[in-house]
Design an enzyme around this catalytic site. Sequence first.
Site, PDB file in Angstrom:
ATOM      1  N   CYS A   8       5.473   1.410 -17.990  1.00 30.60           N
ATOM      2  CA  CYS A   8       6.264   2.468 -17.279  1.00 30.60           C
ATOM      3  C   CYS A   8       6.187   3.720 -17.917  1.00 30.60           C
ATOM      4  O   CYS A   8       6.975   3.909 -18.981  1.00 30.60           O
ATOM      5  CB  CYS A   8       7.699   1.979 -17.370  1.00 30.60           C
ATOM      6  SG  CYS A   8       8.311   0.527 -16.578  1.00 30.60           S
ATOM      7  N   CYS A  41      12.063  -6.851 -19.525  1.00 29.75           N
ATOM      8  CA  CYS A  41      11.320  -6.061 -18.548  1.00 29.75           C
ATOM      9  C   CYS A  41      12.217  -5.873 -17.411  1.00 29.75           C
ATOM     10  O   CYS A  41      12.544  -6.805 -16.678  1.00 29.75           O
ATOM     11  CB  CYS A  41       9.940  -6.760 -18.288  1.00 29.75           C
ATOM     12  SG  CYS A  41       8.991  -5.640 -17.123  1.00 29.75           S
ATOM     13  N   GLN A  78       0.890  -9.599  -3.109  1.00 30.53           N
ATOM     14  CA  GLN A  78       1.570  -8.474  -3.273  1.00 30.53           C
ATOM     15  C   GLN A  78       2.508  -8.577  -4.507  1.00 30.53           C
ATOM     16  O   GLN A  78       2.958  -9.560  -4.534  1.00 30.53           O
ATOM     17  CB  GLN A  78       2.322  -7.745  -2.041  1.00 30.53           C
ATOM     18  CG  GLN A  78       1.247  -7.355  -1.067  1.00 30.53           C
ATOM     19  CD  GLN A  78       0.464  -6.366  -1.397  1.00 30.53           C
ATOM     20  OE1 GLN A  78       0.368  -5.733  -2.272  1.00 30.53           O
ATOM     21  NE2 GLN A  78      -0.695  -6.131  -0.289  1.00 30.53           N
ATOM     22  N   CYS A 114      -3.779   0.575  -1.980  1.00 28.00           N
ATOM     23  CA  CYS A 114      -3.340   0.877  -3.203  1.00 28.00           C
ATOM     24  C   CYS A 114      -3.902   2.039  -4.077  1.00 28.00           C
ATOM     25  O   CYS A 114      -3.516   2.282  -5.144  1.00 28.00           O
ATOM     26  CB  CYS A 114      -3.355  -0.278  -3.932  1.00 28.00           C
ATOM     27  SG  CYS A 114      -5.065  -0.896  -4.456  1.00 28.00           S
ATOM     28  N   CYS A 149       5.572   0.356 -24.875  1.00 33.15           N
ATOM     29  CA  CYS A 149       4.885  -0.429 -23.626  1.00 33.15           C
ATOM     30  C   CYS A 149       4.196   0.685 -22.749  1.00 33.15           C
ATOM     31  O   CYS A 149       4.876   1.660 -22.480  1.00 33.15           O
ATOM     32  CB  CYS A 149       6.069  -1.299 -23.220  1.00 33.15           C
ATOM     33  SG  CYS A 149       5.148  -1.909 -21.448  1.00 33.15           S
ATOM     34  N   ASP A 190      -6.559  -4.104   4.825  1.00 30.82           N
ATOM     35  CA  ASP A 190      -5.880  -3.862   3.327  1.00 30.82           C
ATOM     36  C   ASP A 190      -6.962  -4.305   2.141  1.00 30.82           C
ATOM     37  O   ASP A 190      -6.986  -5.219   1.660  1.00 30.82           O
ATOM     38  CB  ASP A 190      -4.920  -4.844   3.339  1.00 30.82           C
ATOM     39  CG  ASP A 190      -4.192  -4.608   2.022  1.00 30.82           C
ATOM     40  OD1 ASP A 190      -4.208  -3.587   1.204  1.00 30.82           O
ATOM     41  OD2 ASP A 190      -3.351  -5.576   1.589  1.00 30.82           O
TER      42      ASP A 190
END
Length: 419
Positions: free
Chosen positions: A76, A151, A256, A377, A73, A351
């Site tokens: 991660c 997950c 978020q 971000c 995957c 933001d």
Amino acid sequence: MTENAPPTLLKIDRLGGQGDGIADTPAGPVFVPLTLPGETVRVRVQDGRASDIEIVEASPERIAPVSPHYGECGGCSLQHWAAGPYLDWKREQVRLALAREGIETEIEPTVAVPAGTRRRLALHARRGPDGRVVLGFKARKSWRLVEVTACPVADPRLVSAFPALTRVAEAFLEHPKSAPTLHVTLTLTGLDVDVTGVERKSGRLSRDRQMQAIRAANIADLARLSLAGETLAMMRQPTVMFGPATVPLPPGGFLQAVPEAEAAMTERAVAAVKGTRKIADLFCGSGAFSFPLATVAPVLAADSSAAGIAALKGGIGTATGLRSITAEARDLFRRPLTPHDLKGCDAIVFDPPRAGAIDQTRQIVDTRASVVVGVSCNPQSFARDARVLIDAGFVLERVTPIDQFLWSSHVELVGVFRR
């Protein structure tokens, strides 16, 4: 070196910005995914990238990954790294981004978020060679889909819904060119699902398939099902809490990804503006910051999303004890708020999306705001915007990295500026 060349031994010197290990060789850097600094690996190298990776000498910081899909995957890339050095690395990415703009400031330790807390997922749906519908995430650096059954990042309530969501997804695979993505959000009233990637040229989704999708949504007990922001069925209005307010989330609206990360951001923003008389909340979405800020002072909120502003206004009457909130739908990239628009605002919170807010930041410079809070971000675009404020006389007091996207290379941050 070609794919048929014999394997070679490499020492991993550092981690790149995307989380891949990098071995510095005479021929240039070689990127070795899923490795750590100090490790010795046996690999095959082609065009600066490694394959057939074997860990010969592991780092003492290497830990056992917790996902059964780790390595396949693409979600991660750093699950094999111990928490301490992993969080330190994220902090270092923020320092490096600021340093490229010649900025030095206090960088606080990275705020960690626990596993099993992510409330938003983008799940891709495809039909496999056997005709079965597969739901999951894309593989690393590939369009190939990895079917996901577990997950550890996601809230368990999302994971338990995967089988039902697979049945919902099947209705959207009517056209062979459709590549639906289910944007699934866990809200106070249940799951909110907005589907994108459905073929449009063929007339989008037939009435029969729409009814199939609605039936599957009812069986799955979804709160709402929408197609590219247009509601197909709503059994319950999806709502979220922003500070003391209950806000009706618009279809496909921004939220978020992790409540704990949002709380860390809002806590720092509210603390920074204490004692001010009027606050501007720019790129406010549906009011994640607006409502907590309104416990301090009146708020002027602006965002390009008319649906987000409507949701914010819908939440105003649900809370008591707030100062006034004035909200406006406005494209802050094309029409940034000017110093005249921001007259009376002695605090500004912004933001923006990943691209940053360079034009709006230039307008902030000429206001009388004494404190500015930047939430981002993207450390690179934040550093660029920060440079504009610093050159105009603001001081970047401190930056707090926040690990909203656990075990990925992404890092978010909150920065506090004072004049």
